[in-house]
Enzyme design. Sequence first.
Site, PDB file in Angstrom:
ATOM      1  CB  THR A 245      -1.194   0.250   1.286  1.00 30.81           C
ATOM      2  OG1 THR A 245      -2.195  -0.663   0.953  1.00 30.81           O
ATOM      3  CG2 THR A 245      -1.703   1.480   1.284  1.00 30.81           C
ATOM      4  CD  GLU A 332       0.063   0.872   9.749  1.00 32.27           C
ATOM      5  OE1 GLU A 332      -0.917   2.167   8.800  1.00 32.27           O
ATOM      6  OE2 GLU A 332      -0.553  -0.779   9.512  1.00 32.27           O
ATOM      7  CB  THR A 464     -13.778   0.070  14.960  1.00 28.27           C
ATOM      8  OG1 THR A 464     -12.235  -0.115  15.246  1.00 28.27           O
ATOM      9  CG2 THR A 464     -13.855  -1.135  13.925  1.00 28.27           C
TER      10      THR A 464
END
Length: 464
Positions: A245, A332, A464
């Site tokens: 990505t 990340e 979420t």
Amino acid sequence: MPPPSLLHLHSRAPLQPRPFRMNSRAAPSRVVVCSVASAEGFISAAPILLPDGPWKQVEGGVTAAKGFKAAGIYGGLRAKGEKPDLALVTCDVDATVAGTFTTNVVAAAPVLYCKHALSTSKTGRAVLINAGQANAATGDLGYQDAVDSADAVAKLLNVSTDNILIQSTGVIGQRIKKEALLNSLPRLVGSLSSSVQGANSAAVAITTTDLVSKSIAVQTEIGGVAIRIGGMAKGSGMIHPNMATMLGVLTTDAQVSNDVWREMVRTSVSRSFNQITVDGDTSTNDCVIAMASGLSGLSRIQSLDSIEAQQFQACLDAVMQGLAKSIAWDGEGATCLIEVTVSGANNEAEAAKIARSVASSSLVKAAVFGRDPNWGRIACSVGYSGIQFDANRLDISLGVIPLMKNGQPLPFDRSAASRYLKDAGDAHGTVNIDISVGSGGGNGKAWGCDLSYKYVEINAEYTT
């Protein structure tokens, strides 16, 4: 020249970094209206990780080369309006273009659209990028969204639709917010600028979970003529060799023939973006688009064997490697960059594969995060790389600390090795792992990052 990588390629014909400030990945709660001038304030710039060579950093990112403009604005595509989400990079003339795309079978609509566009036209004029929705696994409607977006940009720029390329990043399974995008395009086109601010705002607009924007530009001299190469990229998670990505846009004012440009881009991608890994996931959307305006005044590069081509290739490699390393550095949850260097292999491709194997190892990455100099995990990942070598010739070093020589473990100061890892993590620096597998002439590098608890937290809460 290394053998082709697994990615698909289609073709048509010193910067001073802003002070780095570590930000939380949590989105700010405020909602803003963002202009090009203020866009770069929403996220810090990545450190410059450019390899050394006969080039110098210059200002401008994708707008450094002659003939290019860029802009990044907030268009309402993100769930929260914390930073820009639409970027546009344009060329004043018909540019020779090459593109590399994901090997994931579930390729996103913009990837499919770009492949078609590149097969029907030999030139390109612009790349439109949105953040927020990946427009992947969205079927025929998602593909039509990409076509409609390209058509709208083409009309505003007064060029052919197949001269417009599209990139998207965000949540898989979500179509782009087309109404918001189309309504924002006139403002985006009106914001286009050849300034540093234009380039920086575009680099910010394409980010998602990235903590930093990635932008770089260099100048070198070829045949007595100054040429520039600039680029921007995004990526932080779902990063793995053979494109991930990650989105990238490269610009240059060199004049390069179609076939040579295609091969140069393929080679540079194989030495850079295909050599980074964060988590082992290969995305549906990865795409690198490279445009050459030819406005530098340099004679057309028409042969890969020419001195000019070799000099230009080295510079293109450096720019892509600098961007690729920034992506791995910004992995990340990462606390450090891991650089794996392999020497002594039979050829470049084998060395690269071994380096990727080590950089991709979850156990190696976890050991680095735990500041544990567990060299056995490194040796293991070299061994399962799929490359044959004499295990009795294996050497491994961690920084300047030798851990293994000729296949035999060496006594070493574990406290010093652990401290080396800790210091790199505390400074968000680089952990160097050097490996030799023999006496061959093949050398290669790969880049990754450590694997922390934060990575799981970020991705457990992504939608979420």
